[in-house]
Design an enzyme around this catalytic site. Structure first.
Site, PDB file in Angstrom:
ATOM      1  N   HIS A   1       0.550  -0.620  -0.215  1.00 14.70           N
ATOM      2  CA  HIS A   1      -0.224  -0.276  -0.468  1.00 14.70           C
ATOM      3  C   HIS A   1       0.684   0.905  -0.192  1.00 14.70           C
ATOM      4  CE1 HIS A   1       1.588  -0.751   4.334  1.00 14.70           C
ATOM      5  NE2 HIS A   1       0.726   0.812   4.446  1.00 14.70           N
TER       6      HIS A   1
ATOM      7  N   ASP B   1       0.902   5.334   2.566  1.00 11.42           N
ATOM      8  CA  ASP B   1      -0.390   5.370   3.310  1.00 11.42           C
ATOM      9  C   ASP B   1      -1.296   6.275   3.348  1.00 11.42           C
ATOM     10  OD1 ASP B   1       1.749   4.077   5.156  1.00 11.42           O
ATOM     11  OD2 ASP B   1       2.984   5.372   4.549  1.00 11.42           O
TER      12      ASP B   1
ATOM     13  N   HIS C   1       4.846   0.253   0.058  1.00 11.92           N
ATOM     14  CA  HIS C   1       5.767  -0.376   0.754  1.00 11.92           C
ATOM     15  C   HIS C   1       4.639  -1.562   1.626  1.00 11.92           C
ATOM     16  CE1 HIS C   1       3.641   2.617   3.597  1.00 11.92           C
ATOM     17  NE2 HIS C   1       3.678   2.139   4.636  1.00 11.92           N
TER      18      HIS C   1
ATOM     19  N   ARG D   1       5.290   6.281  13.967  1.00 11.72           N
ATOM     20  CA  ARG D   1       5.328   6.456  13.162  1.00 11.72           C
ATOM     21  C   ARG D   1       4.077   8.241  13.289  1.00 11.72           C
ATOM     22  NH1 ARG D   1       1.276   4.596   8.683  1.00 11.72           N
ATOM     23  NH2 ARG D   1      -0.218   6.372   7.864  1.00 11.72           N
TER      24      ARG D   1
HETATM   25  C1  SIN Z   1       2.772   1.426   8.153  1.00  9.65           C
HETATM   26  O1  SIN Z   1       2.516   0.763   7.160  1.00  9.65           O
HETATM   27  O2  SIN Z   1       3.236   2.461   8.323  1.00  9.65           O
HETATM   28  C2  SIN Z   1       3.831   0.004   8.974  1.00  9.65           C
HETATM   29  C3  SIN Z   1       4.986  -0.154   8.198  1.00  9.65           C
HETATM   30  C4  SIN Z   1       5.863  -1.676   9.090  1.00  9.65           C
HETATM   31  O3  SIN Z   1       5.456  -1.849  10.541  1.00  9.65           O
HETATM   32  O4  SIN Z   1       7.145  -1.711   8.483  1.00  9.65           O
END
Ligand code: SIN
Length: 277
Positions: free
Chosen positions: A102, A104, A250, A265
């Site tokens: 995805h 974000d 990612h 985050r």
């Molecule tokens: C996310 O998508 O923000 C999480 C990524 C992760 O935990 O590596």
């Protein structure tokens, strides 16, 4: 710290670079900011090791790149820091954030430009890497007729599918965000074209019938997950990854259950995706 010591080392030719020689707990001078910004634009995702940040310092670093984003759902945040998401998995977890490819919050009308993930705890036996894929390369390697078709299309990105489904969260106000974005977006800084569909949020290509839309989305998802477009980051405690959601997607690898992984985050606001021929 002497800002001249900043070094950018590429992980692959197309995506990912590790940056050394900067302490992100300290206010960034203009030279350091420019070096980090340029490295992000060129490499789509950048990594830092051995950083020791408070929540306020992580937010201050994020704010150098823009206003901070507040998540549209009831996802866990740090008390008194609504801009800091808790990214946590342990023996009680039924899902982890980001375990599907995805970008974000692409369901937002103006999806986040970037995300800064800071991990404090990593699983004891390895695992928990994050994979990143270049959506520039995904677009550039499509054959010209498919590129042309994709450039003429828009798609719906729906937060209900993942937040209301697998994650069981509630929207903060009204419903979950649901918005239409171009299937190919022009990056507002680099001017490069990137494919902009992902399995988490993209539900439908507006101009196509359902069978056609499903078939094309599956083709584009499969194609954009090609290993040659990717880099992979093996976390250590106190590592940071900063990715550009406009150019990369990612995938968080959940291969360490029942072990624990914990981080925070901070997400930087973005603008409305557009396509420029
Ligand atoms: C996310 O998508 O923000 C999480 C990524 C992760 O935990 O590596």
């Amino acid at each position: 710290m002497d800002e001249q010591t900043i070094v950018v080392r590429k992980l692959t030719p197309g995506i990912g670079a590790e940056i050394t020689g900067v302490d992100l707990a300290r206010p960034l001078g203009n030279h350091a900011f420019q070096a980090i910004h340029d490295a992000l634009m060129q490499n789509l995702v950048i990594f830092f090791r051995d950083q020791d940040l408070t929540h306020d310092q992580q937010k201050a670093f994020g704010r150098r790149f823009g206003e901070l984003h507040i998540h549209p759902t009831s996802i866990a945040t740090v008390p008194n820091h609504p801009e800091v998401l808790v990214i946590k998995a342990d023996e009680k977890s039924k899902f982890v954030a980001g375990e599907e490819w995805h970008t974000d919050v692409s369901c937002d009308p103006e999806p986040p430009m970037g995300s800064i993930l800071y991990l404090k705890e990593v699983p004891p036996d390895g695992g928990g890497d994050t994979l990143f894929a270049s959506m520039y390369r995904a677009f550039e390697t499509l054959s010209p007729p498919i590129q042309k078709l994709c450039e003429s299309l828009t798609a719906i990105h729906d937060g209900a599918q993942v937040y209301g489904g697998r994650f069981g969260q509630k929207p903060k106000e009204g419903g979950f965000p649901k918005n239409e974005h171009p299937v190919v977006r022009t990056h507002p800084v680099t001017g490069r074209k990137a494919l902009y569909v992902n399995r988490n949020f993209t539900t439908r290509i507006v101009q196509l019938g359902k069978r056609e839309s499903d078939a094309l989305l599956n083709l584009l998802w499969d194609h954009s997950e090609t290993p040659e477009f990717q880099c992979r980051f093996a976390w250590r405690p106190n590592s940071i990854a900063f990715w550009d959601n406009r150019a990369a997607m990612h995938h968080a690898m959940w291969d360490y259950f029942p072990h624990r992984r914990l981080g925070y985050r901070v997400t930087v606001k973005g603008d409305k995706p557009f396509y420029r021929a």
